[in-house]
Scaffold this active site. Structure first.
Site: not given
Ligand SMILES: O=P(O)(O)OC[C@H]1O[C@H](O)[C@H](O)[C@@H](O)[C@@H]1O
Length: 609
Positions: A388, A417, A522
Site C-alpha cells: 500500500e 512443502h 470503495k
C-alpha cells in the site's frame, strides 16, 4: 444511522493535483538505463548482464528490466568474507541483518550513495514535521509515537504521552477487573473482540499472534471483513462469553464500511442476548469521526484517539496491548535506522537490497518467510505496509511510474512443502527474506528427539538448507535474525520495515503515505449498492402487481434506466436469489436470458415512499 454514502467517502484531496497522464520522459529513460548499466557493468563477480528497457506502446509505462546471466559468487571463502563484511549487528536489540546473499556490487552501492543521502535528508525532514504526505497535506508522525519528544510541538507531545498513559491504565484496569462488564458471571472481561480492517486489523492481529502467552488474561479474536458467515462464526464461538467480551472497534477514519458493518452485527448480537453494548464497547479512532461520535453519544466504556498524522498501516503503536516494551524496541530501532551511514543502517540496507533485487521498479516479488509459527502474520502485515505504501501509479513529480513490490509468504518450514519447489527451480521472479529466531523455546523445555538433535534444530536446518539451496540456484535472499520473539523484538521489526519502506519510497521518488488507489474500489462498491436499491424498487413494484409480474433481466435493466449495467444487475439478482431475497419464476442463473424474477413479498411502504 449514517447513510451509506457517508460511509463511502470520496476524498477530493486524494485526487492527483494535476493531470498526471504524463509520458515517461526520454531523459528519465536515458538516466535509468545509464544508471543501471553503469552500476552493474563492473559487477565484481563478472556476471554477464544484458540491460534493456521495454516501454509498453499502449500505456507509456516504462519498465526497466535486467537479465542476469552467469553465476553468483560461489567460492565459500569469498562468500564468507562477503557475509562478515556486510553483516549488520544491533547488539542492544540482539538483531542481525545478513545481506550477503543479495548480489549487489560495490559500484552499485557507490552509485546509490547520493540517493541514500537524499533519502536520509527527506526522512529527517519527515521526522521534524514536514508535510511528507503532500497529496493529503499531512505530516507523517508514526515515529513520534515511540519517542514523543520528537513531536514537532509540545501539544502533540503531551497528546501522545497522555494517550499512552490512558491506554496502559485502561488495560491494567480491565485485566485487574476494576473495569468490568455489567452482567458477566465471571465478574471480569475474559475475551476481546477486535473489529477493524486493513491497518486497523493487520497490526493488532500480527502482534496478538506473535506475543500471545499460552494463557492470556483475555483471549482475542477478530472481525476483519464484512462476511456475515465469518462474523456469525466469531460471535458463535464467543457463546455465553459475549457477556464478558470487550469489543474494541478500531478505525482511523471511523467510516470504513466493513468495520461499521461488523459493529452493527455485533451490536445486534448484544441486543439479542439482552446485553448493553455500550458497557462493553471501546472505540479507537480519530476525534470527531463518525465512530467517535457514536461512541460518545452512546456512552461507550472508553474512547482512544488515532491521529490524523498517523497512517492506518503505521498505526500499530497507536494504542494496543504490551505497548511500552514494543515502543522501546521500535524506538531503539528508530535510533539505529537514523544513521546516515548506509552500512550501519539496517533499514537502508534493506532498501538497497530491494532496489537491487527488483531493479528499483518492483520487477521481483518479496517472499517473506519467518521460521517461527508466532510470526506467521508478519508477511501479511508487511504485505499491506509495503504494497500500500509503494504500489503507486505516479511519482512525486507526476510521472507515471506504476511502482511497487509484491509481498507474499507464510512461514517456514511449512512453506517448503508448498511452493519452495517453484522458488528453487521455477520462474525466477522473487527474492526471499528469511526471518530467523535463534531461541527455539523457553529455557528448560528442550529435549533431543534423536541423538544430538532437537525439534528446533530441524527448523534451523530447514531454514539454512533452503537459504543455501536457493542461492545455489542464483536465488537471492536476505536474512533478519532476532534472539527471541518478544514485545521488544516485534517492535523493532515493525520499525525496521516502516523505515525501510520510507527510505525506499524516497529512492524511487513516490509518496509512501497515501493510498489513492483504494478509493476507486470503495467508490465502485457504493455504486453497486446504489444500483441494487434501484433493482429492488423495480422488482418490488412488479411484485406488488396483481398478479405478480416476474421480470426478465432486460426488463429490470430498462426499468432501472440502466441497460448498460445489465451484467451488474444480473450479479445483483444472482446474489439476492442465492440468499432468498429474490425468487426465480422461470429459468435459472446459469442461463441469464432465461431468467424471470420477482420478490417473495410486496413492500407497500416502499412502493409509496
Ligand atoms: O482505519 P480505517 O480508517 O478504518 O481504515 C482501514 C483501511 O482502509 C483502507 O483500506 C486503507 O487503504 C487502509 O490503509 C486502512 O488501513
Amino acid at each position: 444511522m449514517a447513510s451509506l454514502s457517508c460511509l463511502f467517502p470520496s476524498s477530493p484531496s486524494l485526487k492527483p493535483k494535476h493531470d498526471r497522464v504524463v509520458k515517461l520522459t526520454p531523459s528519465f529513460r536515458k538516466d535509468a538505463l545509464a544508471f543501471s548499466a553503469r552500476s552493474k557493468s563492473n559487477y565484481k563477480f563478472s556476471v554477464a548482464r544484458k540491460v534493456y528497457a521495454d516501454f509498453s506502446k499502449t500505456n507509456n509505462v516504462g519498465v526497466l528490466k535486467k537479465a542476469k546471466q552467469g553465476g553468483f559468487e560461489k567460492d565459500p571463502k569469498a562468500l564468507w568474507r562477503r557475509y562478515v563484511g556486510w553483516l549488520y549487528q544491533n547488539k542492544e536489540l540482539g538483531l542481525y541483518l545478513d545481506v550477503s546473499r543479495i548480489g549487489f556490487s560495490d559500484e552499485f552501492v557507490a552509485e546509490m550513495e547520493p540517493r541514500f543521502q537524499a533519502a536520509f535528508k527527506a526522512m529527517e525532514e519527515l521526522e521534524n514535521g514536514a508535510i511528507a504526505n503532500p497529496d493529503e497535506g499531512r505530516m507523517v508522525g508514526h515515529y513520534w509515537l515511540r519517542n514523543s519528544k520528537l513531536a514537532p510541538n509540545s501539544f502533540l507531545q503531551s497528546q501522545i504521552e497522555k494517550t499512552l498513559d490512558a491506554v496502559c491504565k485502561f488495560a491494567d484496569d480491565v485485566i485487574s477487573g476494576k473495569i468490568k462488564p455489567p452482567s458477566s458471571p465471571e465478574g471480569r472481561f475474559t475475551q476481546i473482540l477486535s473489529v477493524g480492517i486493513g491497518g486497523s486489523a493487520l497490526g493488532p492481529q500480527f502482534v496478538a499472534e506473535a506475543l500471545a502467552p499460552d494463557n492470556p488474561p483475555l483471549k482475542i479474536r477478530f472481525i476483519d471483513n464484512t462476511d456475515p458467515a465469518g462474523i456469525d462464526h466469531q460471535i458463535a464461538q464467543l457463546g455465553r462469553e459475549l457477556a464478558s467480551t470487550l469489543v474494541i472497534v478500531i478505525s482511523k477514519s471511523g467510516g470504513t464500511p466493513e468495520t461499521r458493518n461488523g459493529l452493527l452485527e455485533v451490536q445486534k448480537a448484544f441486543r439479542e442476548a439482552g446485553l448493553d453494548f455500550s458497557k462493553q464497547g471501546v472505540a479507537i479512532t480519530q476525534e470527531n469521526s463518525l465512530l467517535d461520535n457514536t461512541a460518545r453519544i452512546e456512552g461507550w466504556v472508553a474512547r482512544f484517539p488515532m491521529y490524523d498524522w498517523v497512517g492506518g498501516r503505521t498505526s500499530e503503536m497507536s494504542a494496543g496491548i504490551e505497548i511500552r516494551e514494543m515502543l522501546v524496541g521500535a524506538s531503539m530501532m528508530d535510533n539505529a535506522t537514523r544513521s546516515t551511514v548506509l552500512r550501519d543502517n539496517p533499514a537502508a540496507l534493506l532498501a538497497l537490497c530491494w532496489y537491487w533485487a527488483s531493479d528499483g521498479v518492483g520487477s521481483k516479488d518479496m517472499v517473506v518467510l519467518p521460521y517461527k509459527d508466532s510470526l506467521l502474520l508478519f508477511s501479511r502485515y508487511l504485505q499491506q505496509l509495503v504494497m500500500e505504501s509503494l504500489g503507486k501509479e505516479f511519482d512525486l513529480d507526476g510521472n507515471r511510474v506504476n511502482q511497487g513490490i509484491s509481498v507474499y509468504g507464510n512461514k517456514g518450514s511449512t512453506d517448503q512443502h508448498a511452493y519452495i519447489q517453484q522458488l528453487r527451480e521455477g520462474v525466477h521472479n522473487f527474492f526471499v527474506t528469511f526471518i530467523e529466531v535463534l531461541r527455539d523455546r523457553p529455557p528448560g523445555h528442550d529435549w533431543e528427539l534423536e541423538p544430538g538433535v532437537t525439534c528446533g534444530d530441524y527448523l534451523f536446518g530447514m531454514l539454512q538448507g533452503t537459504r543455501s539451496a536457493l542461492y545455489a540456484n542464483d536465488r537471492e535472499s536476505i536474512t533478519v535474525t532476532v534472539q527471541e520473539v518478544t514485545p521488544r523484538s516485534v517492535g523493532a521489526l515493525i520499525a525496521l520495515y516502516e523505515r525501510a519502506v520510507g527510505l525506499y519510497a524516497s529512492l524511487v521518488n513516490i509518496n509512501a503515505y497515501h493510498q489513492p488507489g483504494v478509493e476507486a474500489g470503495k467508490k465502485a462498491a457504493g455504486e453497486v449498492l446504489a444500483l441494487q436499491k434501484r433493482v429492488l424498487a423495480v422488482l418490488n413494484e412488479a411484485s406488488c402487481k396483481q398478479p405478480v409480474e416476474p421480470l426478465t433481466l432486460e426488463e429490470v435493466a430498462e426499468r432501472c434506466h440502466a441497460p448498460e449495467d445489465i451484467e451488474m444487475i444480473y450479479k445483483i439478482i444472482e446474489h439476492m436469489a442465492a440468499n432468498d431475497r429474490a425468487l426465480i419464476a422461470e429459468g435459472d442463473c446459469g442461463s441469464p436470458y432465461s431468467l424471470k424474477v420477482f420478490l417473495g413479498e410486496c413492500n407497500m411502504d416502499e412502493l409509496y415512499a
